[in-house]
Design an enzyme around this catalytic site. Sequence first.
Site, mmCIF file in Angstrom:
data_model
loop_
_atom_site.group_PDB
_atom_site.id
_atom_site.type_symbol
_atom_site.label_atom_id
_atom_site.label_comp_id
_atom_site.label_asym_id
_atom_site.label_seq_id
_atom_site.Cartn_x
_atom_site.Cartn_y
_atom_site.Cartn_z
ATOM 1 N N ASP A 70 0.819 -1.214 0.000
ATOM 2 C CA ASP A 70 0.000 0.000 0.000
ATOM 3 C C ASP A 70 0.854 1.265 0.000
ATOM 4 O O ASP A 70 0.547 2.235 -0.700
ATOM 5 C CB ASP A 70 -0.879 0.038 1.264
ATOM 6 C CG ASP A 70 -2.180 -0.750 1.106
ATOM 7 O OD1 ASP A 70 -2.678 -0.851 -0.026
ATOM 8 O OD2 ASP A 70 -2.696 -1.238 2.125
ATOM 9 N N SER A 129 -10.604 7.695 7.154
ATOM 10 C CA SER A 129 -9.163 7.953 7.337
ATOM 11 C C SER A 129 -8.419 8.070 5.998
ATOM 12 O O SER A 129 -8.918 7.637 4.959
ATOM 13 C CB SER A 129 -8.566 6.847 8.209
ATOM 14 O OG SER A 129 -8.856 5.586 7.685
ATOM 15 N N TRP A 131 -4.579 8.068 3.507
ATOM 16 C CA TRP A 131 -3.679 7.027 3.005
ATOM 17 C C TRP A 131 -2.259 7.102 3.564
ATOM 18 O O TRP A 131 -1.449 6.206 3.316
ATOM 19 C CB TRP A 131 -3.591 7.097 1.464
ATOM 20 C CG TRP A 131 -3.348 8.478 0.908
ATOM 21 C CD1 TRP A 131 -4.307 9.319 0.411
ATOM 22 C CD2 TRP A 131 -2.106 9.191 0.791
ATOM 23 N NE1 TRP A 131 -3.744 10.500 -0.004
ATOM 24 C CE2 TRP A 131 -2.384 10.446 0.227
ATOM 25 C CE3 TRP A 131 -0.778 8.891 1.113
ATOM 26 C CZ2 TRP A 131 -1.394 11.408 -0.026
ATOM 27 C CZ3 TRP A 131 0.205 9.837 0.869
ATOM 28 C CH2 TRP A 131 -0.106 11.077 0.305
ATOM 29 N N LYS A 155 -14.103 3.524 7.540
ATOM 30 C CA LYS A 155 -13.781 3.569 6.108
ATOM 31 C C LYS A 155 -12.371 4.102 5.901
ATOM 32 O O LYS A 155 -12.126 5.305 5.881
ATOM 33 C CB LYS A 155 -14.767 4.452 5.324
ATOM 34 C CG LYS A 155 -14.641 4.121 3.829
ATOM 35 C CD LYS A 155 -15.025 5.246 2.909
ATOM 36 C CE LYS A 155 -13.956 6.264 2.740
ATOM 37 N NZ LYS A 155 -12.720 5.787 2.069
ATOM 38 N N ALA A 208 -10.093 20.286 2.430
ATOM 39 C CA ALA A 208 -11.206 20.371 1.477
ATOM 40 C C ALA A 208 -12.282 19.340 1.821
ATOM 41 O O ALA A 208 -13.479 19.668 1.908
ATOM 42 C CB ALA A 208 -10.695 20.160 0.058
ATOM 43 N N GLU A 227 -9.540 16.140 11.934
ATOM 44 C CA GLU A 227 -8.066 16.251 12.017
ATOM 45 C C GLU A 227 -7.576 16.427 10.594
ATOM 46 O O GLU A 227 -7.558 15.477 9.815
ATOM 47 C CB GLU A 227 -7.462 14.978 12.622
ATOM 48 C CG GLU A 227 -7.871 14.702 14.050
ATOM 49 C CD GLU A 227 -7.138 15.586 15.050
ATOM 50 O OE1 GLU A 227 -6.130 16.230 14.677
ATOM 51 O OE2 GLU A 227 -7.586 15.637 16.212
ATOM 52 N N CYS A 261 1.064 14.500 8.386
ATOM 53 C CA CYS A 261 0.380 15.792 8.609
ATOM 54 C C CYS A 261 1.252 16.728 9.416
ATOM 55 O O CYS A 261 1.214 17.935 9.229
ATOM 56 C CB CYS A 261 -0.953 15.562 9.298
ATOM 57 S SG CYS A 261 -0.796 14.668 10.847
ATOM 58 N N GLU A 359 -0.468 23.233 1.804
ATOM 59 C CA GLU A 359 0.172 21.982 2.228
ATOM 60 C C GLU A 359 0.870 21.324 1.039
ATOM 61 O O GLU A 359 0.301 21.235 -0.053
ATOM 62 C CB GLU A 359 -0.879 21.035 2.807
ATOM 63 C CG GLU A 359 -0.262 19.808 3.437
ATOM 64 C CD GLU A 359 -1.302 18.888 4.077
ATOM 65 O OE1 GLU A 359 -2.312 18.581 3.428
ATOM 66 O OE2 GLU A 359 -1.077 18.481 5.230
HETATM 67 P P1 NAD Z 1 -8.748 13.141 1.604
HETATM 68 O O1 NAD Z 1 -9.459 14.241 2.303
HETATM 69 O O2 NAD Z 1 -8.647 13.185 0.132
HETATM 70 O O3 NAD Z 1 -9.419 11.729 1.938
HETATM 71 C C1 NAD Z 1 -9.533 11.245 3.257
HETATM 72 C C2 NAD Z 1 -10.660 10.233 3.346
HETATM 73 O O4 NAD Z 1 -11.905 10.875 3.062
HETATM 74 C C3 NAD Z 1 -10.562 9.073 2.361
HETATM 75 O O5 NAD Z 1 -10.916 7.896 3.048
HETATM 76 C C4 NAD Z 1 -11.594 9.433 1.306
HETATM 77 O O6 NAD Z 1 -12.135 8.322 0.645
HETATM 78 C C5 NAD Z 1 -12.656 10.104 2.143
HETATM 79 N N1 NAD Z 1 -13.533 11.041 1.422
HETATM 80 C C6 NAD Z 1 -13.245 11.796 0.339
HETATM 81 N N2 NAD Z 1 -14.303 12.590 0.018
HETATM 82 C C7 NAD Z 1 -15.279 12.327 0.933
HETATM 83 C C8 NAD Z 1 -16.584 12.837 1.165
HETATM 84 N N3 NAD Z 1 -17.114 13.788 0.394
HETATM 85 N N4 NAD Z 1 -17.293 12.347 2.198
HETATM 86 C C9 NAD Z 1 -16.776 11.403 3.003
HETATM 87 N N5 NAD Z 1 -15.532 10.872 2.848
HETATM 88 C C10 NAD Z 1 -14.784 11.340 1.834
HETATM 89 O O7 NAD Z 1 -7.308 13.078 2.289
HETATM 90 P P2 NAD Z 1 -6.063 12.175 1.872
HETATM 91 O O8 NAD Z 1 -5.477 12.712 0.610
HETATM 92 O O9 NAD Z 1 -6.444 10.734 1.941
HETATM 93 O O10 NAD Z 1 -5.063 12.430 3.089
HETATM 94 C C11 NAD Z 1 -4.088 13.420 3.132
HETATM 95 C C12 NAD Z 1 -4.537 14.542 4.033
HETATM 96 O O11 NAD Z 1 -4.774 14.050 5.351
HETATM 97 C C13 NAD Z 1 -3.496 15.624 4.186
HETATM 98 O O12 NAD Z 1 -4.114 16.885 4.092
HETATM 99 C C14 NAD Z 1 -2.962 15.404 5.592
HETATM 100 O O13 NAD Z 1 -2.419 16.550 6.199
HETATM 101 C C15 NAD Z 1 -4.191 14.935 6.295
HETATM 102 N N6 NAD Z 1 -3.846 14.233 7.528
HETATM 103 C C16 NAD Z 1 -4.135 14.834 8.726
HETATM 104 C C17 NAD Z 1 -3.769 14.206 9.920
HETATM 105 C C18 NAD Z 1 -4.069 14.841 11.255
HETATM 106 O O14 NAD Z 1 -3.985 14.143 12.273
HETATM 107 N N7 NAD Z 1 -4.384 16.118 11.326
HETATM 108 C C19 NAD Z 1 -3.123 12.982 9.865
HETATM 109 C C20 NAD Z 1 -2.840 12.416 8.629
HETATM 110 C C21 NAD Z 1 -3.206 13.046 7.458
#
Ligand code: NAD
Length: 471
Positions: A70, A129, A131, A155, A208, A227, A261, A359
């Site tokens: 992964d 959560s 990736w 999820k 977003a 978060e 993050c 970011e």
């Molecule tokens: P993402 O927001 O694209 O996706 C996160 C999750 O949301 C995925 O499981 C996705 O399938 C789901 N998702 C997407 N659209 C959705 C919707 N409309 N409704 C419900 N679920 C939806 O984020 P990503 O690219 O997977 O992760 C990277 C981001 O995560 C970075 O911005 C990083 O900073 C942040 N992050 C924050 C922390 C923290 O503790 N603050 C920790 C790790 C990562």
Amino acid sequence: MQIRNPRNGRYDYTLEVDSAEQVSHKASTLRANQKEWLTNGTDHRIEVLLKLAATIEEKKDELFDQLSIDTGRRKISHIEIEGVIGLIRGRCYSVKYLLGSEETRTSVTNPTVQIKQERVPYHVVGVISPWNFPMLLALIDTVPALLAGCTVLLKPSEVTPRFMDPLDDCIHQVPGLSDVLSIVRGGAESGKAVVDNSDAICFTGSVATGKKIGARCAERFIPAFLELGGKDPAIILADADIDITTDAVIRSCAGATGQACQSLERLYVHKDIYSQFLKVLTEKVNATTLNSDYEKGGTLGPLIFEKQADTIVAQLEDAISKGAKIHTGGQVENINGGLWLKPTIVTGVDHTMDLMTEETFGPVLPVMAFENVEEAIELANDSIYGLSASVFGANEEMACQVASQIDAGGISINDASLTNQVFDAEKNSFKESGLNGSRMGADGFLRFFRKKALLIQRGRASDIHTQDEEV
Ligand code: NAD
């Protein structure tokens, strides 16, 4: 969904996606099972979760095989799995202490009344959560929610889904656990269905998506624990130890290929030590290597998510077009189909560049000099984000004074990204980096309860005449 392998770019895995109906069905089953899970008591829940930790430990090779595909990482995947086992055991250990005494107490404002506090967990908590640490971030909120007596609809990210099958096997091996913890597979649509079928949401991901989820939770009138992303600054004061600081900064910016993050993404260095700092930083960065060929060792893994590589390239191009200078790295390389970036030091940067305001989520180290502490604090706070930050300086009192003025939830002093090593300090995410209770420390568990007060009148209930007008 066809899923890309980050080491070779091949789409070599198919993810079967849960439909909205399937998610709704899973949620109904969880809801029906929640009462028994709660009434079975805390000791039972601890026992079940400790069995999950033991099962993960037994099956860690299978989990590792999938998690490492992964993410394209080996060492970090081992650390991640050990981290999950430690997380479960740590939470199990602390739960009883956090619940405290259930004795009634006398009200201060009405001494004939006894107060009995109860805690009522949410029935179904939805956990969504990202990736970048797929397994840890899937379970970081799941475990305390389950211990609190909630059931969980989980999820994980569709970008890194391979670890879900062996994790599901672990869940099914622990008697009773699959009745209260259900994995949902899929992307945004499945995530939306999770939001629509839960009573509270724990979301980790981008700003977003966090905003969309927050808005939907507001419509549904359920809490959203968000978060989100960061653009963590480091302020490096004139008396900072350059050797220690550069070590910590490189580990934070480039560790996990910057895909964390709490990675530092902006370095503000006092002008008196700027040249020396940059020299040492560049020497050390030049000594870091990619692990594109496992057999030859190396440190930095691939960029996991193809679209993130596009963001990094766009930010670097924008910075260069506005006068920035690249000292190391700078080019996303395609090696055997995977995408790689050597740690990239950039100078000549300012806050008109996306590189300093958005970011990046890659191993990029933009460095800027500052004249005085006030300016450094202003630069650090000139951001929509407020996740975490660092301050380096020999005078600890001074460093703490500076840290107190940074608008962020977790500030490491003379180190970086300590929020990924220290789990017992409560911290909120400031500004657009998040919303609602701390994920860490006591609140990371207690936020899964609503508080209920039983107000027991031991005196005589007063009558309406207490409101008679004076004549
Ligand atoms: P993402 O927001 O694209 O996706 C996160 C999750 O949301 C995925 O499981 C996705 O399938 C789901 N998702 C997407 N659209 C959705 C919707 N409309 N409704 C419900 N679920 C939806 O984020 P990503 O690219 O997977 O992760 C990277 C981001 O995560 C970075 O911005 C990083 O900073 C942040 N992050 C924050 C922390 C923290 O503790 N603050 C920790 C790790 C990562």
